[in-house]
Design a protein around this motif. Structure first.
Motif, mmCIF file in Angstrom:
data_model
loop_
_atom_site.group_PDB
_atom_site.id
_atom_site.type_symbol
_atom_site.label_atom_id
_atom_site.label_comp_id
_atom_site.label_asym_id
_atom_site.label_seq_id
_atom_site.Cartn_x
_atom_site.Cartn_y
_atom_site.Cartn_z
ATOM 1 N N ASP A 108 24.308 53.435 9.510
ATOM 2 C CA ASP A 108 23.722 52.420 10.201
ATOM 3 C C ASP A 108 24.244 51.139 9.563
ATOM 4 O OD1 ASP A 108 22.037 52.015 8.143
ATOM 5 O OD2 ASP A 108 20.258 52.813 9.051
ATOM 6 N N SER A 110 24.134 47.586 7.669
ATOM 7 C CA SER A 110 23.132 47.112 6.818
ATOM 8 C C SER A 110 23.255 45.709 6.720
ATOM 9 C CB SER A 110 23.432 47.711 5.382
ATOM 10 O OG SER A 110 24.769 47.342 5.054
ATOM 11 N N LYS A 115 21.161 46.543 15.252
ATOM 12 C CA LYS A 115 20.548 47.825 14.718
ATOM 13 C C LYS A 115 21.485 48.683 15.572
ATOM 14 C CE LYS A 115 16.036 46.400 13.412
ATOM 15 N NZ LYS A 115 14.624 46.485 13.608
ATOM 16 N N ARG A 116 22.058 49.448 14.858
ATOM 17 C CA ARG A 116 22.983 50.778 15.557
ATOM 18 C C ARG A 116 23.073 51.666 14.563
ATOM 19 N NH1 ARG A 116 27.867 48.375 18.153
ATOM 20 N NH2 ARG A 116 26.683 48.101 20.107
ATOM 21 N N ARG A 117 22.926 52.949 15.042
ATOM 22 C CA ARG A 117 23.533 54.012 14.315
ATOM 23 C C ARG A 117 24.904 54.508 14.583
ATOM 24 N NH1 ARG A 117 18.862 58.048 11.996
ATOM 25 N NH2 ARG A 117 18.082 56.611 10.470
#
Length: 948
Positions: A108, A110, A115-117
């Motif tokens: 993910d 940092s 916010k994204r996997r």
């Protein structure tokens, strides 16, 4: 010290600019550098150095040939590649997988920007310019591809340690082959998945991108059945300056998966879209047939390369172990896969779209573009493969009868074979020409359905091909297979009967052709519940086979297997003898599809006869053979039978796990054979009184059973009957009786062996409803019908009769019957069965007024229950024995002791039964009220007479 170390201090800014530069053609780099201004200009020299270094490895056409990677001098992976490490703006979470060149991590961002996997692709072996070039190439490719079935590219770059990376869409799914193994979708659903892949690849081809590494592990299927295509890492751009090759071509080792490589990849030739079409065909073959197209003796890389380059793969229908699946593959699908797997690229489909469209035409029942190979082509191939045999057998000619995707070899003179081929092909073409616009009424012609075309063709065969009996025979079989593919069994059987009659006339009643036709008819009749007709046909075939000078082992195994299937319920001893004969022949001949069916049939018959160890071994062997062949088409059927055997052996937890696995393999299928797998789990739940689970899962299967037609055989009736029995056991006898009557209406008229258990279940419902005269009639008929059935079936009917006697006020007769028929010692004498019999004995003793004996048996049973590890399966038995114990104490005047026991009994009954309709719940409430009343009276010191 890495090549990027001098730029570490300014790397975030340089990396962002480098990404921008790499998105431009190389010819535009100089102008772009000259145009940098402000803070961006401060990094111009660093960018010029990096871009020049990149250009230094670009020497020739990129990936024109299969790249080879020399790993002899490869350095170990960079330090710190563990969960929690940072690569650029990404934090590693866990490794998802690794291939020959790269590892893929779940990561993910940092840096707080979003916010994204993502799935982060990193080199597994070496951080070097070559791999950086490869990943840059993949970034360029993926950036041009925007398609719902292609995993998206979110980000790409090189971090401060010189590690190149690609951040791609993270797809939660399983590879397409694993998905098919776990969910066992039907052929139409599998084709749907393949067509999703094809649309994605066609999208890439339209943008001049070849994937070059199509394989199941690069095709993921999500929970909602959507496909995502991954890994364009070794893809080649087909035009423009991006087709330049680089020094990557100088590295050793293959960046492809050999099992799915095209012949031109094996030969190291330039690749185009035809290479993807071939690899897609290998994937499609594996997804549809359950195995890859090449069968190797030594499984060496050299042999695989030779097979891909020169060997003709077998037809997918010949490779599939699942008999029903094989039937669906014959014809169109065999022909489509055969065309796409041609060795010469020019003989395959021209485009991936054409490949996908032919599959859709098959689904729509329309003629496909793929045509069977011509006689000359097949004959040339045969002569090439069998030069010695052809030279020795000069009097034998090779013939091909071309039909809709099915090739038939005839060892007859070439002239007759050619005439047959021409007759069959001309007839099939004429059948489907009726659907074209070249008719008097084009609109009506185009509206003609595939069923109507087949019906018309079947009517014309005898009339138009009377002078070509070999062609007639082939067309009977071909059209029968087409009807089966449409789930139209009745017209299929009619054509199979015509085929049998013609085979007998052409080759004799004792010929392999005639006997195999008879077996097919027998099996189809049996699947429709027409057991007497099936038995007549199969026994005639059996007699004909035995009268031959030598009874061929392969045909004998098929006949014995078919007869064992018919006898399994009607005459278990005869069925077991036939099944043992077939299994012995199977084991002697070795692994085969017919052998797997023989072992499976032995498992079913041995279980019915109570030979549980033999049944378990046969089914374990069948599963092992399926695994050896790498096919899973019928694994769910073997596992469902194995689960039933485990249940009979008292291994209840293991049986549930096995049955659930079987259902998971078949849950996406709708054919009766796969509904039968779900039915076995439901029956297991009923037998172990997991009534809530059984009823919760019943709705979909009951709805299917109600709308099923007669072509589905006896499975709909079995599903509905189990639902009715479960409702009766739960306490809702009125609904249960209605369901059982529906089951009776659904039962094929010719099926007799299932009528006994169905009548017994109906009698059970009638007893609960107080309709004792009707119940008695059904019980007597059930006993008469099941006289020759296995011991478990007969005992189940006797148990219903005992409940009828109790309701009719004859408890002593019921108790005597129970004692006259004790549980037989042996494999079926298990702890769970003994416990359930204890519960019944306690109830019978209590009803007969033998309170002390009833209390003793119930107490012993409850103690035994406490020692069983699988207690959750005995809630009903616990409720019954607790009720007996409480009522026995109450009758003995021990109300104070009875009260807590009966309170517990009511609680147990409310958990297990329908709280509104169940007579057992009503009895538990009544007993508790009596105990409370008795306790109150005892507390006041008054007698019942004084209180009244």
């Amino acid at each position: 010290m890495t090549p990027l170390s001098p730029f570490a201090a300014d790397w975030p800014a340089i990396s962002a600019l480098l990404d921008e530069a790499l998105g431009l053609p190389a010819s535009a780099h100089a102008a772009w550098l000259d145009g940098l201004s402000g803070e961006r200009a401060a990094h111009a020299q660093a960018l010029r150095t990096l871009l020049a270094h990149r250009a230094s490895v670009e020497t020739d056409d990129f990936l024109r040939e299969v790249p080879r990677l020399d790993l002899a001098d490869a350095e170990p992976p960079g330090s710190g590649l563990v969960a929690g490490s940072h690569v650029g703006a990404y934090r590693l979470i866990s490794e998802l997988g690794r291939g020959g060149m790269a590892a893929v991590w779940l990561a993910d961002r940092s840096d707080g920007l979003m916010k994204r996997r993502v799935a982060l692709k990193l080199p597994r072996i070496v951080w070097g310019d070559a791999f950086a070039e490869r990943l840059a190439r993949e970034r360029e490719i993926l950036a041009t591809l925007e398609h719902e079935h292609i995993a998206r590219l979110y980000d790409a770059g090189v971090d401060a340690l010189g590690r190149p990376f690609l951040a791609m869409e993270y797809v939660e799914g399983e590879s397409i082959d694993s998905y098919c193994l776990a969910h066992a979708p039907g052929v139409h659903e599998r084709i749907g998945l393949l067509r999703q892949v094809m649309t994605a690849v066609a999208h890439a081809h339209a943008r001049l991108v070849v994937h070059r590494d199509l394989k199941p592990s690069n095709i993921l299927v999500t929970r909602d059945g959507q496909v995502k295509l991954l890994d364009f890492g070794i893809a080649k751009l087909l035009e423009g300056e991006r087709t330049r090759a680089t020094a990557l071509t100088e590295l050793g080792g293959r960046a492809l998966t050999l099992d799915y490589a095209s012949p031109e990849q094996i030969r190291g030739e330039p690749l185009g879209t035809a290479s993807d079409i071939y690899s897609m065909a290998v994937v499609a073959y594996e997804v549809l047939a359950g195995t890859r197209p090449y069968r190797l003796k030594r499984a060496s890389v050299a042999e695989l390369e030779e097979a891909i380059a020169s060997a003709d793969p077998p037809l997918a229908s010949d490779s599939a172990t699942d008999r029903r699946l094989a039937r669906q593959l014959r014809g169109d699908l065999d022909s489509i896969l055969n065309k796409a797997l041609k060795k010469a690229a020019g003989e395959r489909y021209a485009t991936m779209d054409a490949f996908a469209q032919d599959l859709q035409r098959h689904l729509d029942g329309k003629p496909v573009q793929a045509r069977p190979d011509g006689l000359a082509y097949r004959a040339a191939k045969f002569v090439h493969r069998h030069r010695l045999q052809v030279a020795a057998a000069t009097g034998v000619a090779l013939a091909l009868v071309a039909g809709t995707a099915v090739a038939l070899w005839q060892a007859r003179e070439a002239a007759r074979a050619a005439a047959t081929a021409e007759a069959v092909q001309g007839f099939i073409e004429s059948v489907f020409d009726a659907n074209t616009s070249d008719q008097a009424d084009p609109v009506a012609a185009r509206a003609t359905t595939a069923r109507e075309l087949l019906d018309r063709g079947a009517e014309r065969v005898d009339r138009e091909l009377a002078s070509a009996p070999e062609a007639q025979l082939r067309l009977y079989k071909l059209m029968a297979q087409m009807y089966v593919g449409m789930a139209l069994n009745e017209p299929s059987i009619a054509l199979e009967r015509r085929s049998l009659a013609l085979s007998t006339r052409l080759y004799g009643a004792h010929s392999d052709q005639a006997l195999r036709s008879a077996v097919e008819i027998g099996l189809d009749l049996s699947s429709l519940g027409r057991r007497d007709e099936a038995l007549t046909v199969l026994l005639q075939a059996d007699a004909a086979a035995r009268s031959r000078r030598r009874d061929d082992d392969a045909v004998r195994m098929m006949i014995d297997t078919a007869l064992a299937m018919v006898y399994v319920s009607a005459d278990p001893p005869l069925g077991l003898a036939r099944a043992r004969s077939a299994a012995a022949l199977a084991r002697a001949q070795g692994v085969s599809a017919d052998g797997i069916e023989a072992l499976f049939t032995l498992g079913e018959n041995a279980r019915k006869a109570g030979a549980l160890a033999e049944a378990r071994q046969a089914l374990v062997d069948a599963a092992a053979w399926i695994d050896l062949q790498g096919k899973t088409g019928e694994l769910h059927m073997v596992l469902s039978a194995l689960g039933a055997v485990q249940n009979d052996l008292g291994q209840i937890e293991a049986a549930g796990a096995t049955l659930r696995r079987a259902v998971a393999l078949s849950e996406r299928r709708n054919e009766p054979a796969f509904r039968a797998t779900r039915f076995k789990l439901a029956r297991y739940q009923y037998e172990n009184r997991l009534l809530h689970e059984a009823l919760a899962a019943a709705d979909a299967d009951v709805a299917w059973a109600r709308r099923a037609g007669p072509e589905e055989g006896e499975v709909p009736s079995a599903v509905m009957a189990n639902y009715g029995r479960t409702l009766v056991a739960y306490g809702d006898a009125a609904r249960g009786l209605a369901a059982l009557d529906e089951a009776r209406a659904l039962l094929p008229r010719a099926t007799t062996e299932r009528m006994g258990p169905l009548l017994a279940a109906r009698a059970d419902a009638l007893v609960a409803l107080g309709r004792l005269d009707e119940a008695r009639a059904d019980v007597e008929r059930a006993l008469a019908t099941t006289a020759r059935a296995g011991g478990a079936t007969v005992e189940a009917v006797r148990a219903v009769r005992r409940r009828y006697w109790l309701a009719a006020g004859r408890p002593e007769q019921a108790l005597q019957d129970f004692r006259d028929h004790p549980q037989q010692a042996g494999e079926t004498d298990t702890a769970p069965l003994r416990l359930r019999r204890q519960a019944e004995e306690a109830q019978l003793l209590l009803a007969a007024g033998r309170d002390a004996e009833a209390r003793s048996v119930a107490t012993a049973g409850l103690a035994a229950l406490d020692r069983l590890p699988e207690r959750r399966f005995f809630g009903v038995a616990e409720a019954q024995m607790t009720a007996v114990l409480g009522q026995a104490l109450l009758r003995e005047g021990r109300a104070a002791e009875a009260l807590p026991v009966l309170q517990k009994s009511l609680t147990l009954h409310l958990v297990q039964y329908d709280p509104v309709h169940s007579p057992a719940v009503a009895n538990a409430r009544r007993a508790l009220a009596e105990a409370e009343d008795a306790a109150r009276r005892a507390g006041t010191g008054t007698s019942p007479t004084e209180r009244r």
